[in-house]
Design an enzyme around this catalytic site. Structure first.
Site, PDB file in Angstrom:
ATOM      1  N   GLY A  27      40.272  28.576  37.958  1.00  9.58           N
ATOM      2  CA  GLY A  27      39.924  28.476  36.275  1.00  9.58           C
ATOM      3  C   GLY A  27      40.829  29.300  36.011  1.00  9.58           C
ATOM      4  O   GLY A  27      41.585  30.515  36.377  1.00  9.58           O
ATOM      5  N   ILE A  29      42.626  32.868  33.631  1.00  7.47           N
ATOM      6  CA  ILE A  29      41.740  34.101  33.398  1.00  7.47           C
ATOM      7  C   ILE A  29      40.930  34.272  32.007  1.00  7.47           C
ATOM      8  O   ILE A  29      40.742  33.612  31.006  1.00  7.47           O
ATOM      9  CB  ILE A  29      43.042  35.041  32.731  1.00  7.47           C
ATOM     10  CG1 ILE A  29      44.281  34.827  33.543  1.00  7.47           C
ATOM     11  CG2 ILE A  29      43.058  36.954  32.342  1.00  7.47           C
ATOM     12  CD1 ILE A  29      45.333  35.648  32.651  1.00  7.47           C
ATOM     13  N   GLY A  30      39.779  34.707  32.289  1.00  7.30           N
ATOM     14  CA  GLY A  30      38.811  35.518  31.728  1.00  7.30           C
ATOM     15  C   GLY A  30      37.307  33.932  31.936  1.00  7.30           C
ATOM     16  O   GLY A  30      36.698  34.182  30.995  1.00  7.30           O
ATOM     17  N   GLU A 103      37.926  33.315  45.122  1.00  3.18           N
ATOM     18  CA  GLU A 103      37.611  33.442  43.959  1.00  3.18           C
ATOM     19  C   GLU A 103      39.415  33.343  43.547  1.00  3.18           C
ATOM     20  O   GLU A 103      40.130  34.287  44.180  1.00  3.18           O
ATOM     21  CB  GLU A 103      37.531  34.465  43.188  1.00  3.18           C
ATOM     22  CG  GLU A 103      38.244  35.111  41.441  1.00  3.18           C
ATOM     23  CD  GLU A 103      37.821  35.876  40.616  1.00  3.18           C
ATOM     24  OE1 GLU A 103      35.818  36.798  41.064  1.00  3.18           O
ATOM     25  OE2 GLU A 103      37.888  36.278  39.561  1.00  3.18           O
ATOM     26  N   ARG A 104      39.720  31.875  43.134  1.00  2.00           N
ATOM     27  CA  ARG A 104      41.271  31.869  43.781  1.00  2.00           C
ATOM     28  C   ARG A 104      41.283  31.434  44.302  1.00  2.00           C
ATOM     29  O   ARG A 104      40.854  32.003  45.597  1.00  2.00           O
ATOM     30  CB  ARG A 104      41.898  33.034  43.174  1.00  2.00           C
ATOM     31  CG  ARG A 104      42.285  33.473  41.453  1.00  2.00           C
ATOM     32  CD  ARG A 104      42.900  33.045  40.366  1.00  2.00           C
ATOM     33  NE  ARG A 104      43.502  33.078  39.033  1.00  2.00           N
ATOM     34  CZ  ARG A 104      43.144  31.996  38.759  1.00  2.00           C
ATOM     35  NH1 ARG A 104      43.187  30.620  38.888  1.00  2.00           N
ATOM     36  NH2 ARG A 104      43.058  32.521  37.249  1.00  2.00           N
TER      37      ARG A 104
HETATM   38  P1  TTP Z   1      41.992  35.931  37.800  1.00  4.04           P
HETATM   39  O1  TTP Z   1      42.351  35.656  38.731  1.00  4.04           O
HETATM   40  O2  TTP Z   1      41.688  35.164  35.986  1.00  4.04           O
HETATM   41  O3  TTP Z   1      40.427  36.510  36.985  1.00  4.04           O
HETATM   42  P2  TTP Z   1      39.600  37.353  36.184  1.00  4.04           P
HETATM   43  O4  TTP Z   1      38.892  38.319  36.603  1.00  4.04           O
HETATM   44  O5  TTP Z   1      40.223  36.879  34.887  1.00  4.04           O
HETATM   45  O6  TTP Z   1      38.437  35.621  36.248  1.00  4.04           O
HETATM   46  P3  TTP Z   1      36.962  35.292  35.514  1.00  4.04           P
HETATM   47  O7  TTP Z   1      37.156  36.725  34.532  1.00  4.04           O
HETATM   48  O8  TTP Z   1      37.220  34.055  35.340  1.00  4.04           O
HETATM   49  O9  TTP Z   1      35.844  35.590  36.692  1.00  4.04           O
HETATM   50  O10 TTP Z   1      42.771  36.836  37.464  1.00  4.04           O
HETATM   51  C1  TTP Z   1      42.900  38.521  36.720  1.00  4.04           C
HETATM   52  C2  TTP Z   1      43.908  38.410  36.705  1.00  4.04           C
HETATM   53  O11 TTP Z   1      45.537  38.670  37.768  1.00  4.04           O
HETATM   54  C3  TTP Z   1      45.096  38.544  35.386  1.00  4.04           C
HETATM   55  O12 TTP Z   1      45.295  39.213  34.296  1.00  4.04           O
HETATM   56  C4  TTP Z   1      46.307  37.266  35.595  1.00  4.04           C
HETATM   57  C5  TTP Z   1      46.392  38.396  36.923  1.00  4.04           C
HETATM   58  N1  TTP Z   1      47.128  37.436  37.626  1.00  4.04           N
HETATM   59  C6  TTP Z   1      47.996  36.929  38.259  1.00  4.04           C
HETATM   60  O13 TTP Z   1      49.112  37.713  37.383  1.00  4.04           O
HETATM   61  N2  TTP Z   1      49.356  35.926  38.969  1.00  4.04           N
HETATM   62  C7  TTP Z   1      47.971  35.666  40.238  1.00  4.04           C
HETATM   63  O14 TTP Z   1      48.686  35.229  40.740  1.00  4.04           O
HETATM   64  C8  TTP Z   1      46.494  35.515  40.173  1.00  4.04           C
HETATM   65  C9  TTP Z   1      45.566  35.124  40.892  1.00  4.04           C
HETATM   66  C10 TTP Z   1      46.084  36.126  38.752  1.00  4.04           C
END
Ligand code: TTP
Length: 230
Positions: A27, A29-30, A103-104
């Site tokens: 899903g 980010i956030g 997660e991811r």
């Molecule tokens: P997310 O993997 O989306 O984690 P999140 O903490 O936002 O999830 P949630 O609030 O749904 O629990 O992203 C974490 C950060 O890492 C976000 O700033 C995007 C970055 N990211 C990348 O830049 N590249 C990538 O491949 C991944 C997986 C994340």
């Protein structure tokens, strides 16, 4: 796996002969992935892997996540290379519990984030090709079992609100357009029949539910997941 998995004791895990049932939580980010995962941490039969964001913030003392947001053209390749490695580490990590949550995944890193950098012209074709060659080698040569993908689908407006509220310093300049585009990329990835993840069983959750009611919402999925497993 049977419904008994919820109630297994530590000793029984060591005797558990099968590969774990593996669930990826995806899903935007956030979108609420961590909240969903936190719900399952209470069950001793489930191993929940948090996203290795701490590693992305400290790779040999360098905050690659921060560098990428400040200058994606310069640092996007480095961050995505490292994320690919940290995801792979989690995919192959043996566990004793019968159910594994992540997660991811290496898949969303490639199909959403590398895709977005490419789309925005932030990766040279040469860098994209190197990432792609690594990715293809990994998925063709390493066993990465996935049994279920849970897609936390949340509107970009709500996602923006949550990102603002949690106030991660690296993410403070994220724009609505970026989030909206990433939302569409997730939709396309998970619904597109041409990608390498097309055959995975998918469940779509409404991530727009208010935080206070989420726990109740997630509880519904206890039995859904148990039904998939048994
Ligand atoms: P997310 O993997 O989306 O984690 P999140 O903490 O936002 O999830 P949630 O609030 O749904 O629990 O992203 C974490 C950060 O890492 C976000 O700033 C995007 C970055 N990211 C990348 O830049 N590249 C990538 O491949 C991944 C997986 C994340």
């Amino acid at each position: 796996l049977s419904k008994m998995a919820f109630a297994m004791t530590n000793r029984q895990y060591y005797l558990y002969p099968k590969k774990p049932f593996t669930i990826l939580v995806e899903g935007n980010i956030g979108s609420g992935k961590s909240l969903f995962l936190n719900h399952f941490k209470r069950y001793p039969s489930m191993k929940v892997f948090d996203e290795p964001i701490h590693a992305w913030r400290d790779c040999g003392g360098h905050n690659l996540l921060d560098l990428m947001y400040k200058d994606p053209e310069k640092w996007g390749f480095s961050l995505q290379s490292y994320i690919q490695l940290t995801m792979l580490e989690q995919h192959v990590k043996p566990i004793k519990e019968p159910i594994k949550f992540m997660e991811r995944s290496i898949f969303s890193a490639r199909h959403c984030f590398v895709e977005k950098l490419m789309k925005d012209g932030m990766l040279t074709q040469e860098s994209a090709a190197v990432l792609d060659e690594w990715y293809k080698w990994i998925i063709n040569n390493v066993d990465i079992p996935v049994d279920l993908v849970v897609y936390m689908r949340t509107s970009p407006e709500i996602v923006m609100q949550r990102i603002k509220e949690r106030n991660r310093q690296e993410e403070k300049n994220i724009t609505y357009d970026f989030i909206k585009d990433l939302h569409e990329i997730h939709d396309t990835w998970l619904c597109d029949t041409k990608t390498d993840t097309k055959k995975l069983p998918l469940v779509i959750l409404d991530g727009n539910v208010d935080k206070n009611n989420m726990e109740q919402e997630f509880r519904k999925y206890d039995s859904y997941i148990m039904d998939c497993i048994s």
